[in-house]
Write a protein that holds these residues in place. Structure first.
Motif, short mmCIF file in Angstrom:
data_model
loop_
_atom_site.label_atom_id
_atom_site.label_comp_id
_atom_site.label_asym_id
_atom_site.label_seq_id
_atom_site.Cartn_x
_atom_site.Cartn_y
_atom_site.Cartn_z
N VAL A 1 0.83 -1.20 0.00
CA VAL A 1 0.00 0.00 0.00
C VAL A 1 0.87 1.26 0.00
O VAL A 1 0.68 2.18 -0.81
N ASP B 1 -4.12 -0.35 -3.63
CA ASP B 1 -5.22 -0.24 -2.66
C ASP B 1 -5.19 -1.46 -1.74
O ASP B 1 -4.69 -2.53 -2.10
N GLU B 2 -5.71 -1.28 -0.54
CA GLU B 2 -5.56 -2.32 0.49
C GLU B 2 -6.21 -3.64 0.09
O GLU B 2 -5.67 -4.71 0.36
N THR C 1 -6.65 -4.99 -2.90
CA THR C 1 -5.80 -5.69 -3.86
C THR C 1 -4.54 -6.21 -3.20
O THR C 1 -4.11 -7.33 -3.44
#
Length: 284
Positions: free
Chosen positions: A233, A239-240, A242
């Motif tokens: 991240v 993004d968290e 993913t």
């Protein structure tokens, strides 16, 4: 005369499967390369392979792509979260075309692993089992190229950072898996499921191989899953959700779920798969 179609032929694995079919003596006129981007299969067309447009996201293109085909190698789609309807579209088109067999590239231990990529493969295997077309399932483990492609980054950082607990995994090159798919398409192995994995190693072994091949010190840096997510991240801008998805792959490796003692890959292709060390040297 058996006509074999390979889907995803504009991608790396599909393209290699077509090449291995040619290398094994299949007449180019008996191969159909189904490609979303036909220009990426232009070299195959130059060798006499029939190249047809076929897009997993456009089911209306698949009927014509598979017309007159006897066997289909269904190369799994590349976008997690979209795969099942894409694969179902190919299966439906294959049924309309009267295809006699499908060879599908699945994931190792698909039905029992916690790997986040597995559910769509399991669902596809179930869709194939429900189809009237006999299927051969090739459960591929990890590509060595998933790591060798990152060698420049490893060298820049001096480290490979993972949450794998330094567990062992069995990986092979795309070419080895592609050769297995070509062989399976030529054989009569309806209903067979193969667990395919190549050389077995840890991330520390990989770091040592890169260090030896480049004379540059690369270490294996072990972190927790949460730490790996944080690094993805903050460092990569991911993004968290993913980041956590891909970090859970490392968690699966840590459980030993990408390791196999199966010799199915070597048995299919008739030789030992490429070693991790050779793959590192080739990538450099």
């Amino acid at each position: 005369m058996t006509t074999i179609a390979v889907t995803g032929a504009s991608g790396q694995l599909g393209h290699l499967i077509v090449e291995h079919l040619l290398n094994r003596g299949v007449d180019a006129g008996d191969i159909v390369a189904v490609a979303r981007t036909e220009s990426k299969a232009a070299d195959l067309a130059e060798r006499g392979v029939t190249v047809r447009h076929g897009d997993y996201d456009a089911p209306e293109t698949l009927d014509a792509a598979l017309a007159g085909v006897d066997r289909v190698v269904l190369v799994s789609a590349s976008e997690p979260g979209k795969r099942l309807p894409q694969h179902q579209a190919v299966i439906a088109a294959a049924e309309k075309a009267g295809v006699s067999r499908i060879v599908y590239t699945s994931l190792i231990r698909a039905s029992e692993t916690s790997n986040p990529l597995a559910p769509e493969h399991v669902a596809t295997e179930e869709a194939l089992a429900a189809s009237a077309i006999p299927a051969t399932i090739l459960r591929n483990s990890w590509y060595i190229e998933n790591y060798t492609a990152q060698i420049p980054g490893y060298l820049a950082q001096g480290a490979i950072t993972t949450a794998t607990a330094n567990a062992r995994l069995s990986a092979a090159t795309r070419s080895d898996y592609a050769e297995a798919a070509a062989v399976a398409a030529l054989q009569d192995a309806e209903g067979a499921t193969y667990e395919l994995g190549g050389d077995t190693f840890t991330m520390t072994n990989l770091a040592e191989a890169i260090t030896t091949a480049t004379n540059t010190d690369v270490r294996h840096h072990l972190v927790s899953v949460d730490e790996l997510v944080g690094g993805m991240v903050q460092g990569a801008g991911m993004d968290e959700g993913t980041a956590r998805f891909w970090a859970s792959v490392d968690a699966s490796i840590a459980k030993g779920e990408l390791e196999t003692e199966s010799t199915d890959l070597a048995d299919l292709i008739g030789h030992e798969p490429t070693s991790m060390q050779d793959a590192v040297r080739a990538a450099l």
